[in-house]
Design a protein around this motif. Structure first.
Motif, PDB file in Angstrom:
ATOM      1  N   LEU A 243      16.541   1.848   3.731  1.00  0.00           N
ATOM      2  CA  LEU A 243      15.352   1.426   4.045  1.00  0.00           C
ATOM      3  C   LEU A 243      14.183   2.010   3.547  1.00  0.00           C
ATOM      4  CD1 LEU A 243      16.220   0.125   7.536  1.00  0.00           C
ATOM      5  CD2 LEU A 243      16.150  -1.204   5.518  1.00  0.00           C
ATOM      6  N   ALA A 244      14.608   3.426   3.100  1.00  0.00           N
ATOM      7  CA  ALA A 244      13.328   4.334   2.808  1.00  0.00           C
ATOM      8  C   ALA A 244      12.380   3.609   1.687  1.00  0.00           C
ATOM      9  CB  ALA A 244      13.755   5.719   2.537  1.00  0.00           C
ATOM     10  N   LYS A 245      13.137   3.285   0.643  1.00  0.00           N
ATOM     11  CA  LYS A 245      12.669   2.559  -0.405  1.00  0.00           C
ATOM     12  C   LYS A 245      11.576   1.449  -0.150  1.00  0.00           C
ATOM     13  CE  LYS A 245      14.970   0.364  -3.600  1.00  0.00           C
ATOM     14  NZ  LYS A 245      15.722   0.101  -4.605  1.00  0.00           N
ATOM     15  N   HIS A 246      12.352   0.754   0.502  1.00  0.00           N
ATOM     16  CA  HIS A 246      11.532  -0.592   1.145  1.00  0.00           C
ATOM     17  C   HIS A 246      10.387  -0.376   2.103  1.00  0.00           C
ATOM     18  CE1 HIS A 246      14.785  -2.480  -1.058  1.00  0.00           C
ATOM     19  NE2 HIS A 246      15.684  -2.371  -0.178  1.00  0.00           N
ATOM     20  N   PHE A 247      10.564   0.734   2.788  1.00  0.00           N
ATOM     21  CA  PHE A 247       9.520   1.116   3.637  1.00  0.00           C
ATOM     22  C   PHE A 247       8.197   1.791   2.809  1.00  0.00           C
ATOM     23  CE2 PHE A 247       7.157   4.790   5.563  1.00  0.00           C
ATOM     24  CZ  PHE A 247       6.601   4.115   6.810  1.00  0.00           C
ATOM     25  N   LEU A 248       8.417   2.383   1.787  1.00  0.00           N
ATOM     26  CA  LEU A 248       7.662   2.773   0.763  1.00  0.00           C
ATOM     27  C   LEU A 248       6.734   1.829   0.059  1.00  0.00           C
ATOM     28  CD1 LEU A 248       8.985   5.978  -0.870  1.00  0.00           C
ATOM     29  CD2 LEU A 248       7.321   6.003   0.683  1.00  0.00           C
ATOM     30  N   GLN A 249       7.680   0.554  -0.389  1.00  0.00           N
ATOM     31  CA  GLN A 249       7.083  -0.657  -0.922  1.00  0.00           C
ATOM     32  C   GLN A 249       5.944  -1.278   0.267  1.00  0.00           C
ATOM     33  OE1 GLN A 249      11.010  -2.073  -1.986  1.00  0.00           O
ATOM     34  NE2 GLN A 249      10.353  -2.001  -4.083  1.00  0.00           N
ATOM     35  N   PHE A 250       6.499  -1.260   1.307  1.00  0.00           N
ATOM     36  CA  PHE A 250       5.663  -2.127   2.151  1.00  0.00           C
ATOM     37  C   PHE A 250       4.503  -1.428   2.384  1.00  0.00           C
ATOM     38  CE2 PHE A 250       4.398  -2.405   6.866  1.00  0.00           C
ATOM     39  CZ  PHE A 250       4.272  -3.924   6.940  1.00  0.00           C
ATOM     40  N   VAL A 251       4.399  -0.081   2.661  1.00  0.00           N
ATOM     41  CA  VAL A 251       3.085   0.909   2.642  1.00  0.00           C
ATOM     42  C   VAL A 251       2.271   0.412   1.710  1.00  0.00           C
ATOM     43  CG1 VAL A 251       2.255   3.178   2.687  1.00  0.00           C
ATOM     44  CG2 VAL A 251       4.445   2.634   4.169  1.00  0.00           C
ATOM     45  N   LEU A 252       2.867   0.381   0.258  1.00  0.00           N
ATOM     46  CA  LEU A 252       1.774   0.363  -0.788  1.00  0.00           C
ATOM     47  C   LEU A 252       1.281  -1.270  -0.777  1.00  0.00           C
ATOM     48  CD1 LEU A 252       4.164   1.743  -3.509  1.00  0.00           C
ATOM     49  CD2 LEU A 252       2.139   2.704  -2.821  1.00  0.00           C
ATOM     50  N   ILE A 253       2.124  -2.186  -0.459  1.00  0.00           N
ATOM     51  CA  ILE A 253       1.620  -3.563  -0.208  1.00  0.00           C
ATOM     52  C   ILE A 253       0.447  -3.743   0.854  1.00  0.00           C
ATOM     53  CG2 ILE A 253       2.149  -5.952   0.071  1.00  0.00           C
ATOM     54  CD1 ILE A 253       2.915  -4.772  -2.616  1.00  0.00           C
ATOM     55  N   MET A 254       0.852  -3.081   1.951  1.00  0.00           N
ATOM     56  CA  MET A 254      -0.216  -3.099   3.093  1.00  0.00           C
ATOM     57  C   MET A 254      -1.351  -2.338   2.748  1.00  0.00           C
ATOM     58  SD  MET A 254       0.940  -4.669   5.560  1.00  0.00           S
ATOM     59  CE  MET A 254       1.512  -5.973   4.148  1.00  0.00           C
ATOM     60  N   VAL A 255      -1.299  -1.278   1.868  1.00  0.00           N
ATOM     61  CA  VAL A 255      -2.927  -0.637   1.619  1.00  0.00           C
ATOM     62  C   VAL A 255      -3.499  -1.549   0.654  1.00  0.00           C
ATOM     63  CG1 VAL A 255      -3.569   1.063   0.039  1.00  0.00           C
ATOM     64  CG2 VAL A 255      -1.824   1.683   1.732  1.00  0.00           C
ATOM     65  N   ALA A 256      -2.879  -2.423  -0.289  1.00  0.00           N
ATOM     66  CA  ALA A 256      -3.427  -3.346  -1.064  1.00  0.00           C
ATOM     67  C   ALA A 256      -4.140  -4.443  -0.140  1.00  0.00           C
ATOM     68  CB  ALA A 256      -2.603  -3.787  -2.044  1.00  0.00           C
ATOM     69  N   TRP A 257      -3.313  -4.619   0.802  1.00  0.00           N
ATOM     70  CA  TRP A 257      -3.739  -6.043   1.665  1.00  0.00           C
ATOM     71  C   TRP A 257      -5.036  -5.550   2.689  1.00  0.00           C
ATOM     72  CZ3 TRP A 257      -4.354 -10.415   2.704  1.00  0.00           C
ATOM     73  CH2 TRP A 257      -4.480 -11.141   4.001  1.00  0.00           C
ATOM     74  N   TYR A 258      -5.042  -4.238   2.992  1.00  0.00           N
ATOM     75  CA  TYR A 258      -5.914  -3.615   3.638  1.00  0.00           C
ATOM     76  C   TYR A 258      -7.431  -3.513   3.028  1.00  0.00           C
ATOM     77  CZ  TYR A 258      -9.127  -0.656   6.681  1.00  0.00           C
ATOM     78  OH  TYR A 258     -10.061  -0.153   7.335  1.00  0.00           O
ATOM     79  N   THR A 259      -7.252  -3.146   1.648  1.00  0.00           N
ATOM     80  CA  THR A 259      -8.241  -2.994   0.884  1.00  0.00           C
ATOM     81  C   THR A 259      -8.767  -4.471   0.563  1.00  0.00           C
ATOM     82  OG1 THR A 259      -7.084  -1.147  -0.416  1.00  0.00           O
ATOM     83  CG2 THR A 259      -8.802  -2.377  -1.474  1.00  0.00           C
ATOM     84  N   ALA A 260      -8.199  -5.509   0.486  1.00  0.00           N
ATOM     85  CA  ALA A 260      -8.712  -6.649   0.300  1.00  0.00           C
ATOM     86  C   ALA A 260      -9.378  -7.235   1.579  1.00  0.00           C
ATOM     87  CB  ALA A 260      -7.736  -7.693  -0.172  1.00  0.00           C
ATOM     88  N   LEU A 261      -8.738  -6.846   2.779  1.00  0.00           N
ATOM     89  CA  LEU A 261      -9.280  -7.469   3.939  1.00  0.00           C
ATOM     90  C   LEU A 261     -10.802  -6.707   4.240  1.00  0.00           C
ATOM     91  CD1 LEU A 261      -6.119  -7.645   6.348  1.00  0.00           C
ATOM     92  CD2 LEU A 261      -7.332  -9.495   5.391  1.00  0.00           C
TER      93      LEU A 261
END
Length: 345
Positions: A243-261
């Motif tokens: 799950l570590a790789k997918h956790f890192l991917q989720f963090v990256l996408i959430m940073v992009a999502w927060y930037t957009a919001l």
């Protein structure tokens, strides 16, 4: 007799040496041809980058955004001005520094696991580590997609010239007749001829107030961080955790999502600006990963026989179905005579 044998050995040695020298010359010529091809490719790609950067520079320096009118009572343009939650410097670190750092770490670890850190490749006459070359390839693809995202965003901004939600607060428009939007007579008036007073704001702030569509923060953040997530999906294999790789991917996408919001939260963009900017970033990231860097192109080892198909011995089928109508000598049990064979041919 002995002299003849000695002369024959000398001739053989000379022939071997000549063949060796000829082989070395051919190898050197082939190497030089490859190096010239690499240099030629590098120059072409550098030229492409320069051509793609020209529109960005021209738009930022010499082009004025399209001038759009507005209604004085348009509530979507009357939001107060706020500073950026995600500043341009922060965006630059997220999109221009974080992905290359991840590329370096991943490529180094991959080569270390394969015990190939000492492997070298000759590029343009320089002997370089193989993982340097692979990192260079990945960063080139990434930067190419990033420049494409910049270009698409800039074209939209300067072509549309949409007013930001804080346009009224920053521009403080003064109509051609000297009246203001706050005057009762201008309450429902559509204004095209106006000048910005901009008291308390710089010329750059007033100019930026006319560049709302699409959101540059959203497009760049989604491109850079989504592409990095796709890169991790292909390149990173974490043996100690599933799950570590997918956790890192989720963090990256959430940073992009927060930037957009944050762009809507700070009243720098309308929600539709953020939506379109995010779609631009996602689209370019997918195209770059799929067709340019080819992250998901299956390797030779990954090409396997489709499930559900079994190997069959076709020799019996060949003898039963093919030999009945095929003349010798192609069939083991062919029953054709020589005369029959001649007529078949």
């Amino acid at each position: 007799m002995r002299d003849d044998i000695t002369n024959g050995d000398d001739n053989d040695n000379e022939n071997i040496a000549a063949a060796s020298r000829e082989g070395e010359r051919q190898v050197q010529c082939a190497t030089n041809a490859v190096q010239r091809q690499v240099a030629h490719r590098c120059l072409i790609e550098l030229l492409i980058f320069v051509v793609l950067l020209i529109p960005v520079l021209v738009y930022e320096v010499a082009v004025e955004p399209a001038r759009r009118g507005f209604f004085c009572d348009d509530e979507s343009l009357h939001y107060p001005f706020h500073e950026n939650t995600v500043t341009p410097v922060m965006l630059g670190l997220l999109s221009g520094a974080l992905p290359p750092l991840i590329f370096i770490v991943v490529e180094y670890v991959r080569m270390m696991r394969k015990d190939k850190l000492a492997a070298t490749v000759q590029v343009l006459g320089w002997q370089m580590s193989a993982w340097y070359v692979e990192f260079g390839r990945q960063i080139t693809y990434f930067m190419f997609g990033l420049v494409l995202t910049f270009d698409a965003t800039e074209v939209g901004k300067y072509t549309i010239g949409r007013l930001r939600p804080h346009f009224m607060a920053v521009c403080q428009p003064m109509l051609s007749d000297g009246s203001l939007c706050t005057d009762a007579a201008n309450l429902h008036r559509y204004v095209e001829d106006y000048e910005c007073a901009g008291e308390g704001y710089t010329i750059a702030d007033v100019r930026q107030a006319r560049l709302s569509f699409p959101s540059g923060h959203s497009s760049i953040a989604f491109y850079a961080l989504l592409y990095t997530a796709l890169y991790l999906q292909r390149k990173l294999h974490w043996r100690s955790s599933k799950l570590a790789k997918h956790f890192l991917q989720f963090v990256l996408i959430m940073v992009a999502w927060y930037t957009a919001l944050s762009r809507v939260m700070d009243s720098w963009h309308h929600w539709s600006d953020v939506l379109v900017g995010s779609l631009i970033g996602v689209t370019v990231a997918l195209i770059t990963a799929r067709y340019i860097s080819k992250l998901f192109k299956p390797s030779y080892r990954e090409i396997v026989r489709p499930a559900g198909l079994r190997r069959q011995n076709t020799s019996d089928t060949l003898q039963e179905d093919v030999c009945a109508s095929t003349p010798p000598p192609y069939c083991v049990n062919g029953s054709f005579s020589d005369d029959q064979y001649c007529t078949k041919v």
